[in-house]
Motif scaffolding. Structure first.
Motif, PDB file in Angstrom:
ATOM      1  N   THR A 158      68.952  64.577  -9.974  1.00 44.94           N
ATOM      2  CA  THR A 158      68.362  63.600  -9.056  1.00 44.94           C
ATOM      3  C   THR A 158      67.175  64.219  -8.332  1.00 44.94           C
ATOM      4  OG1 THR A 158      70.560  62.647  -8.742  1.00 44.94           O
ATOM      5  CG2 THR A 158      68.863  62.029  -7.141  1.00 44.94           C
ATOM      6  N   TRP A 159      67.356  65.447  -7.893  1.00 43.13           N
ATOM      7  CA  TRP A 159      66.259  66.130  -7.186  1.00 43.13           C
ATOM      8  C   TRP A 159      65.040  66.298  -8.092  1.00 43.13           C
ATOM      9  CZ3 TRP A 159      64.673  66.505  -2.601  1.00 43.13           C
ATOM     10  CH2 TRP A 159      63.742  67.481  -2.208  1.00 43.13           C
ATOM     11  N   ARG A 160      65.265  66.560  -9.352  1.00 44.58           N
ATOM     12  CA  ARG A 160      64.123  66.693 -10.283  1.00 44.58           C
ATOM     13  C   ARG A 160      63.383  65.363 -10.428  1.00 44.58           C
ATOM     14  NH1 ARG A 160      67.924  70.341 -13.457  1.00 44.58           N
ATOM     15  NH2 ARG A 160      67.223  72.445 -12.883  1.00 44.58           N
ATOM     16  N   ALA A 161      64.119  64.254 -10.337  1.00 53.11           N
ATOM     17  CA  ALA A 161      63.445  62.948 -10.345  1.00 53.11           C
ATOM     18  C   ALA A 161      62.608  62.771  -9.081  1.00 53.11           C
ATOM     19  CB  ALA A 161      64.476  61.822 -10.459  1.00 53.11           C
ATOM     20  N   LEU A 162      63.123  63.227  -7.937  1.00 54.47           N
ATOM     21  CA  LEU A 162      62.352  63.147  -6.700  1.00 54.47           C
ATOM     22  C   LEU A 162      61.092  64.008  -6.784  1.00 54.47           C
ATOM     23  CD1 LEU A 162      64.935  61.721  -5.682  1.00 54.47           C
ATOM     24  CD2 LEU A 162      64.587  62.901  -3.482  1.00 54.47           C
ATOM     25  N   GLU A 163      61.209  65.175  -7.394  1.00 55.07           N
ATOM     26  CA  GLU A 163      60.013  66.010  -7.587  1.00 55.07           C
ATOM     27  C   GLU A 163      58.960  65.251  -8.400  1.00 55.07           C
ATOM     28  OE1 GLU A 163      61.452  70.625  -7.642  1.00 55.07           O
ATOM     29  OE2 GLU A 163      62.085  69.408  -9.348  1.00 55.07           O
ATOM     30  N   ARG A 164      59.427  64.482  -9.369  1.00 56.35           N
ATOM     31  CA  ARG A 164      58.478  63.729 -10.207  1.00 56.35           C
ATOM     32  C   ARG A 164      57.770  62.634  -9.410  1.00 56.35           C
ATOM     33  NH1 ARG A 164      59.813  60.660 -15.957  1.00 56.35           N
ATOM     34  NH2 ARG A 164      57.997  59.279 -15.940  1.00 56.35           N
ATOM     35  N   SER A 186      65.951  53.414  -9.747  1.00 58.88           N
ATOM     36  CA  SER A 186      66.270  52.997  -8.380  1.00 58.88           C
ATOM     37  C   SER A 186      65.046  53.089  -7.481  1.00 58.88           C
ATOM     38  CB  SER A 186      67.404  53.872  -7.823  1.00 58.88           C
ATOM     39  OG  SER A 186      67.726  53.484  -6.501  1.00 58.88           O
ATOM     40  N   PHE A 187      64.259  54.129  -7.662  1.00 58.32           N
ATOM     41  CA  PHE A 187      63.034  54.274  -6.866  1.00 58.32           C
ATOM     42  C   PHE A 187      62.078  53.116  -7.124  1.00 58.32           C
ATOM     43  CE2 PHE A 187      58.680  55.859  -6.304  1.00 58.32           C
ATOM     44  CZ  PHE A 187      58.732  56.237  -4.971  1.00 58.32           C
ATOM     45  N   ASP A 188      61.876  52.783  -8.394  1.00 62.27           N
ATOM     46  CA  ASP A 188      60.997  51.646  -8.721  1.00 62.27           C
ATOM     47  C   ASP A 188      61.504  50.353  -8.074  1.00 62.27           C
ATOM     48  OD1 ASP A 188      59.334  53.243 -10.260  1.00 62.27           O
ATOM     49  OD2 ASP A 188      60.276  52.693 -12.167  1.00 62.27           O
ATOM     50  N   GLU A 189      62.817  50.154  -8.101  1.00 65.27           N
ATOM     51  CA  GLU A 189      63.387  48.945  -7.506  1.00 65.27           C
ATOM     52  C   GLU A 189      63.208  48.928  -5.994  1.00 65.27           C
ATOM     53  OE1 GLU A 189      67.348  49.269  -8.969  1.00 65.27           O
ATOM     54  OE2 GLU A 189      66.804  48.633 -11.021  1.00 65.27           O
ATOM     55  N   SER A 190      63.346  50.088  -5.346  1.00 63.18           N
ATOM     56  CA  SER A 190      63.125  50.155  -3.901  1.00 63.18           C
ATOM     57  C   SER A 190      61.680  49.818  -3.557  1.00 63.18           C
ATOM     58  CB  SER A 190      63.485  51.551  -3.368  1.00 63.18           C
ATOM     59  OG  SER A 190      64.887  51.739  -3.335  1.00 63.18           O
ATOM     60  N   LEU A 191      60.728  50.376  -4.303  1.00 69.38           N
ATOM     61  CA  LEU A 191      59.324  50.060  -4.039  1.00 69.38           C
ATOM     62  C   LEU A 191      59.060  48.572  -4.214  1.00 69.38           C
ATOM     63  CD1 LEU A 191      57.020  52.832  -5.572  1.00 69.38           C
ATOM     64  CD2 LEU A 191      57.691  52.500  -3.196  1.00 69.38           C
ATOM     65  N   GLU A 192      59.664  47.975  -5.249  1.00 66.57           N
ATOM     66  CA  GLU A 192      59.462  46.541  -5.485  1.00 66.57           C
ATOM     67  C   GLU A 192      60.009  45.725  -4.317  1.00 66.57           C
ATOM     68  OE1 GLU A 192      60.091  42.524  -6.354  1.00 66.57           O
ATOM     69  OE2 GLU A 192      61.784  43.922  -6.240  1.00 66.57           O
ATOM     70  N   ASN A 212      72.640  58.439  -8.711  1.00 64.40           N
ATOM     71  CA  ASN A 212      72.235  59.830  -8.924  1.00 64.40           C
ATOM     72  C   ASN A 212      72.132  60.130 -10.415  1.00 64.40           C
ATOM     73  OD1 ASN A 212      72.185  60.301  -6.171  1.00 64.40           O
ATOM     74  ND2 ASN A 212      73.879  61.771  -6.154  1.00 64.40           N
ATOM     75  N   GLY A 213      71.203  60.999 -10.749  1.00 69.33           N
ATOM     76  CA  GLY A 213      70.857  61.295 -12.134  1.00 69.33           C
ATOM     77  C   GLY A 213      69.366  61.084 -12.312  1.00 69.33           C
ATOM     78  N   HIS A 214      68.765  61.733 -13.266  1.00 69.92           N
ATOM     79  CA  HIS A 214      67.299  61.711 -13.364  1.00 69.92           C
ATOM     80  C   HIS A 214      66.748  60.315 -13.639  1.00 69.92           C
ATOM     81  CE1 HIS A 214      63.304  62.319 -15.204  1.00 69.92           C
ATOM     82  NE2 HIS A 214      63.233  63.350 -14.374  1.00 69.92           N
ATOM     83  N   ASP A 215      67.111  59.716 -14.763  1.00 72.94           N
ATOM     84  CA  ASP A 215      66.519  58.436 -15.142  1.00 72.94           C
ATOM     85  C   ASP A 215      66.978  57.306 -14.227  1.00 72.94           C
ATOM     86  OD1 ASP A 215      65.281  59.807 -17.154  1.00 72.94           O
ATOM     87  OD2 ASP A 215      66.557  59.037 -18.767  1.00 72.94           O
ATOM     88  N   SER A 216      68.248  57.323 -13.835  1.00 71.35           N
ATOM     89  CA  SER A 216      68.746  56.260 -12.957  1.00 71.35           C
ATOM     90  C   SER A 216      68.089  56.331 -11.581  1.00 71.35           C
ATOM     91  CB  SER A 216      70.266  56.349 -12.832  1.00 71.35           C
ATOM     92  OG  SER A 216      70.678  57.649 -12.484  1.00 71.35           O
ATOM     93  N   THR A 257      63.139  55.678   2.502  1.00 69.26           N
ATOM     94  CA  THR A 257      64.256  55.032   1.826  1.00 69.26           C
ATOM     95  C   THR A 257      64.984  56.075   0.991  1.00 69.26           C
ATOM     96  OG1 THR A 257      65.018  53.042   0.697  1.00 69.26           O
ATOM     97  CG2 THR A 257      63.077  54.151  -0.239  1.00 69.26           C
ATOM     98  N   LYS A 258      66.098  55.653   0.363  1.00 71.20           N
ATOM     99  CA  LYS A 258      67.004  56.621  -0.249  1.00 71.20           C
ATOM    100  C   LYS A 258      67.617  56.044  -1.525  1.00 71.20           C
ATOM    101  CE  LYS A 258      68.498  57.485   4.512  1.00 71.20           C
ATOM    102  NZ  LYS A 258      68.290  56.126   5.052  1.00 71.20           N
ATOM    103  N   VAL A 259      67.987  56.939  -2.429  1.00 72.38           N
ATOM    104  CA  VAL A 259      68.718  56.547  -3.639  1.00 72.38           C
ATOM    105  C   VAL A 259      70.213  56.704  -3.365  1.00 72.38           C
ATOM    106  CG1 VAL A 259      68.439  58.884  -4.638  1.00 72.38           C
ATOM    107  CG2 VAL A 259      69.058  56.956  -6.112  1.00 72.38           C
ATOM    108  N   TRP A 260      70.999  55.670  -3.701  1.00 73.56           N
ATOM    109  CA  TRP A 260      72.434  55.703  -3.472  1.00 73.56           C
ATOM    110  C   TRP A 260      73.111  56.582  -4.515  1.00 73.56           C
ATOM    111  CZ3 TRP A 260      75.409  55.472   0.342  1.00 73.56           C
ATOM    112  CH2 TRP A 260      76.779  55.184   0.225  1.00 73.56           C
ATOM    113  N   TRP A 261      74.265  57.153  -4.140  1.00 74.28           N
ATOM    114  CA  TRP A 261      74.870  58.183  -4.986  1.00 74.28           C
ATOM    115  C   TRP A 261      75.291  57.666  -6.355  1.00 74.28           C
ATOM    116  CZ3 TRP A 261      79.814  57.971  -6.949  1.00 74.28           C
ATOM    117  CH2 TRP A 261      80.729  57.122  -6.318  1.00 74.28           C
ATOM    118  N   THR A 262      75.593  56.371  -6.484  1.00 73.64           N
ATOM    119  CA  THR A 262      75.978  55.849  -7.795  1.00 73.64           C
ATOM    120  C   THR A 262      74.798  55.800  -8.756  1.00 73.64           C
ATOM    121  OG1 THR A 262      75.699  53.592  -6.959  1.00 73.64           O
ATOM    122  CG2 THR A 262      77.927  54.516  -6.922  1.00 73.64           C
TER     123      THR A 262
END
Length: 274
Positions: free
Chosen positions: A121-127, A90-96, A82-86, A75-80
């Protein structure tokens, strides 16, 4: 049932080379489509927050009866977002919505460079990868200069770059960069949204092998080494798109397809979105 080849990623994980895309399949229809695709033999599903069908995809996986670990889910995070915390939200919502405790691959859907958030955004993915909730992380629609910036400013090379790629848009430079840097190339819109299937040279190749033009194009992707994710809601086409392991394109076929590259995009240029 054919065994789909697995491609090794730069993080030691593997990805099935042929997957099932679900773009524009409504959430209430996605479970049926996913269940049928898994019954056909697909073991790789590609969705996104933007597709608004993650819940249906998760339901389809559960209805299939297959163990979660036997189905590769992207799955993927939409560009709107993008950003670390957002992105983390979004990732948590996708998993839910999926009903999973991890995904196999999580991607930045678009770099949206005008907003300049894709590095954060990439740093959030690393996390989320470090937390074990995404087994692999990658990007989609990244040009070479976007990838070069990630390489300069972060510590992790994307495992995969999902880009628009089909015989009219063969992306030779991007594929070469990816290969040189250990990034797997994945093709979205692999059939140019169906627009290429009336192409006369492809029709001649299809007649030669007694297959459909769609099967020729999917086979071309596989022989290039791309991961490919054709989408259909029609059971017969879902089966047809999977039945691509009983023939091989020869050098003459590949030479003909190489001449079709025109730079035509069915979607936006990544530098223009956002």
């Amino acid at each position: 049932m054919a065994d789909v080849p697995a491609i090794e990623l730069n993080d030691g994980n593997t990805i099935p080379q042929l997957g099932f895309g679900v773009y524009k399949i409504a959430d209430d229809l996605a479970a049926d489509a996913v269940e049928f695709a898994l019954e056909t033999g697909y073991r790789h599903l590609d969705t996104a927050a933007f597709y608004e069908n993650e819940r249906g995809v998760g339901d389809g996986v559960r209805r299939s009866g297959l163990p979660r670990e036997d189905v590769y889910v992207t799955t993927k995070v939409w560009w709107t977002d993008n950003g670390h915390d957002s992105t983390l939200r979004s990732f948590d919502e996708s998993l839910e919505r999926l009903g999973f405790d991890y995904v196999d691959l999580y991607l930045i859907h678009w770099p949206a460079p005008q907003h300049d958030h894709y590095v954060d955004t990439w740093r959030a993915l690393e996390r989320v990868r470090a937390d074990g909730r995404a087994r692999s992380i990658g990007v989609a629609n990244f040009h070479i200069h976007h990838l070069e910036r990630l390489a300069r400013e972060t510590a992790t090379i994307p495992a995969l770059n999902q880009i628009e790629l089909h015989p009219w848009l063969q992306q030779r430079d991007a594929r070469a960069y990816d290969a040189t840097h250990g990034i797997v190339t994945e093709a979205w819109s692999p059939l140019a949204r169906g627009r290429i299937l009336d192409n006369e040279p492809l029709a001649r190749i299809a007649a030669k092998h007694r297959v459909s033009p769609a099967q020729v194009v999917i086979r071309w992707h596989l022989q290039l080494g791309n991961v490919v994710i054709p989408k259909s809601q029609t059971p017969a086409r879902i089966r047809e798109n999977f039945d691509v392991f009983s023939f091989m394109l020869d050098d003459d076929d590949l030479a003909v397809i190489a001449t079709l590259d025109s730079g035509y995009r069915t979607g936006k240029d990544p530098d223009d979105l956002g």
